[in-house]
Design a protein around this motif. Structure first.
Motif, short mmCIF file in Angstrom:
data_model
loop_
_atom_site.label_atom_id
_atom_site.label_comp_id
_atom_site.label_asym_id
_atom_site.label_seq_id
_atom_site.Cartn_x
_atom_site.Cartn_y
_atom_site.Cartn_z
N VAL A 70 0.85 -1.20 0.00
CA VAL A 70 0.00 0.00 0.00
C VAL A 70 0.88 1.24 0.00
O VAL A 70 0.63 2.20 -0.75
N ARG A 71 1.93 1.23 0.82
CA ARG A 71 2.84 2.38 0.87
C ARG A 71 3.49 2.61 -0.50
O ARG A 71 3.52 3.73 -1.02
N GLY A 72 4.00 1.54 -1.10
CA GLY A 72 4.64 1.66 -2.40
C GLY A 72 3.67 2.11 -3.48
O GLY A 72 4.02 2.93 -4.35
N GLY A 73 2.45 1.59 -3.43
CA GLY A 73 1.45 2.00 -4.40
C GLY A 73 1.09 3.47 -4.29
O GLY A 73 0.92 4.16 -5.29
N ILE A 74 0.99 3.96 -3.05
CA ILE A 74 0.66 5.37 -2.86
C ILE A 74 1.83 6.25 -3.30
O ILE A 74 1.62 7.34 -3.87
N VAL A 75 3.06 5.81 -3.08
CA VAL A 75 4.21 6.59 -3.56
C VAL A 75 4.14 6.75 -5.07
O VAL A 75 4.34 7.86 -5.61
N LEU A 76 3.85 5.68 -5.79
CA LEU A 76 3.71 5.79 -7.25
C LEU A 76 2.53 6.68 -7.62
O LEU A 76 2.60 7.45 -8.58
N LEU A 77 1.46 6.58 -6.84
CA LEU A 77 0.30 7.42 -7.10
C LEU A 77 0.63 8.89 -6.87
O LEU A 77 0.14 9.77 -7.60
N VAL A 78 1.47 9.18 -5.87
CA VAL A 78 1.90 10.55 -5.62
C VAL A 78 2.65 11.10 -6.83
O VAL A 78 2.46 12.27 -7.22
N VAL A 79 3.50 10.27 -7.44
CA VAL A 79 4.25 10.71 -8.62
C VAL A 79 3.28 11.04 -9.76
O VAL A 79 3.40 12.10 -10.41
N VAL A 80 2.33 10.15 -10.02
CA VAL A 80 1.35 10.40 -11.08
C VAL A 80 0.51 11.63 -10.74
O VAL A 80 0.23 12.48 -11.61
N TYR A 81 0.10 11.73 -9.48
CA TYR A 81 -0.68 12.89 -9.04
C TYR A 81 0.06 14.19 -9.33
O TYR A 81 -0.53 15.15 -9.86
N ALA A 102 2.32 14.83 -11.53
CA ALA A 102 2.41 15.11 -12.97
C ALA A 102 1.17 15.84 -13.46
O ALA A 102 1.24 16.73 -14.31
N VAL A 103 0.01 15.48 -12.91
CA VAL A 103 -1.24 16.15 -13.29
C VAL A 103 -1.40 17.46 -12.51
O VAL A 103 -1.83 18.47 -13.07
N TYR A 104 -1.07 17.42 -11.24
CA TYR A 104 -1.22 18.61 -10.38
C TYR A 104 -0.44 19.81 -10.90
O TYR A 104 -0.93 20.94 -10.86
N LEU A 105 0.77 19.58 -11.41
CA LEU A 105 1.58 20.69 -11.90
C LEU A 105 0.86 21.46 -13.01
O LEU A 105 1.07 22.67 -13.17
N LEU A 106 0.02 20.76 -13.78
CA LEU A 106 -0.70 21.39 -14.89
C LEU A 106 -2.20 21.40 -14.63
O LEU A 106 -3.01 21.29 -15.55
N ASN A 107 -2.61 21.51 -13.34
CA ASN A 107 -4.03 21.43 -13.03
C ASN A 107 -4.78 22.64 -13.57
O ASN A 107 -4.21 23.72 -13.79
N SER A 108 -6.08 22.46 -13.75
CA SER A 108 -6.93 23.51 -14.33
C SER A 108 -7.96 24.04 -13.34
O SER A 108 -8.93 24.69 -13.74
N VAL A 109 -7.77 23.77 -12.05
CA VAL A 109 -8.81 24.13 -11.08
C VAL A 109 -8.34 25.18 -10.08
O VAL A 109 -9.00 25.43 -9.08
N ALA A 151 -8.00 15.68 -17.27
CA ALA A 151 -6.98 15.01 -16.46
C ALA A 151 -7.16 15.29 -14.97
O ALA A 151 -6.70 14.53 -14.12
N ASP A 152 -7.86 16.39 -14.64
CA ASP A 152 -8.07 16.74 -13.24
C ASP A 152 -8.91 15.71 -12.50
O ASP A 152 -8.95 15.71 -11.27
N LEU A 153 -9.57 14.84 -13.24
CA LEU A 153 -10.37 13.79 -12.59
C LEU A 153 -9.53 12.99 -11.61
O LEU A 153 -10.00 12.63 -10.53
N LEU A 154 -8.28 12.72 -11.99
CA LEU A 154 -7.39 11.97 -11.10
C LEU A 154 -7.19 12.71 -9.78
O LEU A 154 -7.17 12.10 -8.70
N LEU A 155 -7.05 14.02 -9.84
CA LEU A 155 -6.80 14.82 -8.64
C LEU A 155 -7.96 14.71 -7.66
O LEU A 155 -7.76 14.54 -6.45
N TYR A 156 -9.18 14.83 -8.17
CA TYR A 156 -10.35 14.72 -7.30
C TYR A 156 -10.49 13.29 -6.74
O TYR A 156 -10.93 13.09 -5.61
N ALA A 157 -10.11 12.31 -7.55
CA ALA A 157 -10.30 10.91 -7.16
C ALA A 157 -9.38 10.48 -6.03
O ALA A 157 -9.73 9.59 -5.24
N PRO A 161 2.36 13.09 -20.07
CA PRO A 161 3.00 11.77 -20.19
C PRO A 161 4.52 11.85 -20.20
O PRO A 161 5.20 10.94 -19.70
N LEU A 162 5.07 12.93 -20.76
CA LEU A 162 6.53 13.07 -20.79
C LEU A 162 7.10 13.21 -19.38
O LEU A 162 8.22 12.77 -19.11
N LEU A 163 6.36 13.85 -18.48
CA LEU A 163 6.82 13.96 -17.10
C LEU A 163 6.99 12.58 -16.46
O LEU A 163 7.97 12.33 -15.75
#
Length: 352
Positions: free
Chosen positions: A9-20, A22-29, A43-49, A321-323
């Motif tokens: 769970v810890r490792g999965g959340i760490v990877l999720l933080v990285v993906v988060y 990548a989207v957060y840096l370019l968020n639209s909200v 793409a902001d759907l991931l942030l809310y989820a 995706p490049l990030l």
């Protein structure tokens, strides 16, 4: 005592933080980030989820892990380990690599850093403070560890642990009320990432309740229903808040946000115990490298976003995706290099 599902769970959340991120840096909200790039609203759907629950879940995992570490090593060794592996990287990382994120912020918003005549050293300090990034988690975690040592001294007979071991499903669900209450207090007014109340509650919930095997088994049996309920709440939360700043304090204090956060945390831990309570080569890799990925990914990502935007003038659809590709390609060799330099290995990763 190693619990593979907690590591996973810890490792999965760490990877999720990285993906988060990548989207957060370019968020639209309207959530403030280090770059000013118009993102893709879909793409902001991931942030809310994930935003309401993924960090409280990480604190709950840390609390459960703290119990096993204290049982195995005792308070003195536990504190010594936390000073080296949590506090030292949380401070040194700001000055060694965090300033890079602050520099990126300066490139986009130089007016935030004062006049050009400001001394270089002062400007560097401002860069560092603007580039704390995910290191805030380590600051908060160290405070939780210190508070835990104090609570253990006050509760020498272990009454709270015994009480936590008797929690049934109804009790676990009712704990959503104090969880929501904790979100109302001890929130720092300026740097709003430090939510001492709810993160501290999640940490102690992990230590006193969720660390018990009986409670973990109970959650595992209810994993499908908890996951379904969390997804339903998440859908309602996203629909109600779509387009709004999900990180605003009024949103974080709202009952719906906290209900989703709490149920999401329970669902992830339940599914982790039921479906992912085993080791693989990848999970062993994440157990060894998860901290390094968490602590070091953000400056690299901020610099990459700035390069793709300012130097290559790429659209947001290509930058996101490049990030992630940049992280996958560059972060492992950077971590390997740091591990070969003893002072950096100690200061940035807390590894002797």
């Amino acid at each position: 005592m190693r619990k593979p599902f907690l590591d996973n769970v810890r490792g999965g959340i760490v990877l999720l933080v990285v993906v988060y991120h990548a989207v957060y840096l370019l968020n639209s909200v309207g959530v403030i980030s280090n770059v000013s790039i118009a993102g893709i609203p879909q793409a902001d759907l991931l942030l809310y989820a994930v935003y309401p629950w993924f960090m409280v879940c990480l604190f709950a995992v840390a609390g459960a892990s703290a119990r096993y570490a204290l049982d195995a090593r005792g308070a003195k060794a536990f504190l010594k380990s936390k000073l080296r592996r949590v506090l030292l990287p949380s401070v040194a990382g700001i000055f060694l690599v965090g300033w890079l994120s602050g520099y990126v912020t300066y490139r986009y918003n130089p007016s935030m850093f004062g006049e050009a005549s400001v001394p270089v050293f002062v400007k560097f300090l401002v860069f560092c403070l603007a580039g704390i990034g995910p290191l805030w988690f380590l600051h908060e975690l160290f405070l939780c560890d210190l508070a835990l040592l104090l609570v253990r001294r006050l509760d020498r007979r272990g009454a709270l642990l015994r009480l936590g071991s008797r929690a049934n499903l109804a009790a676990l669900l009712l704990l959503a009320l104090p969880f929501w209450g904790s979100a109302q207090v001890l929130n720092t007014p300026v740097v709003e990432v430090y939510h001492h109340g709810v993160y501290g509650f999640s940490f102690f919930l992990g230590y006193f309740v969720l660390s018990h095997e009986r409670v973990q088994a109970l959650l595992a049996r209810r994993a499908p229903s908890l996951l379904l309920a969390a997804c339903a709440l998440g859908a309602v939360y996203t629909a109600r808040n779509w387009g709004a700043n999900y990180a605003a304090m009024e949103s974080l204090k709202a009952p719906l946000t906290n209900a989703f956060a709490y149920l999401g945390m329970l669902a992830v831990l339940a599914c982790g115990k039921r479906f992912f309570d085993r080791e693989t080569r990848f999970t062993r890799f994440m157990r060894r490298n998860g901290f390094a990925i968490f602590a070091l990914h953000y400056p690299l990502m901020a610099l990459s976003a700035c390069f793709f935007d300012r130097a290559l003038h790429l659209p947001a659809a290509a930058i996101d995706p490049l990030l992630l590709l940049t992280q996958a390609a560059l972060l492992p060799p950077i971590v390997a290099l740091i591990r070969r330099i003893p002072p950096l290995r100690l200061l940035l990763l807390g590894e002797a």
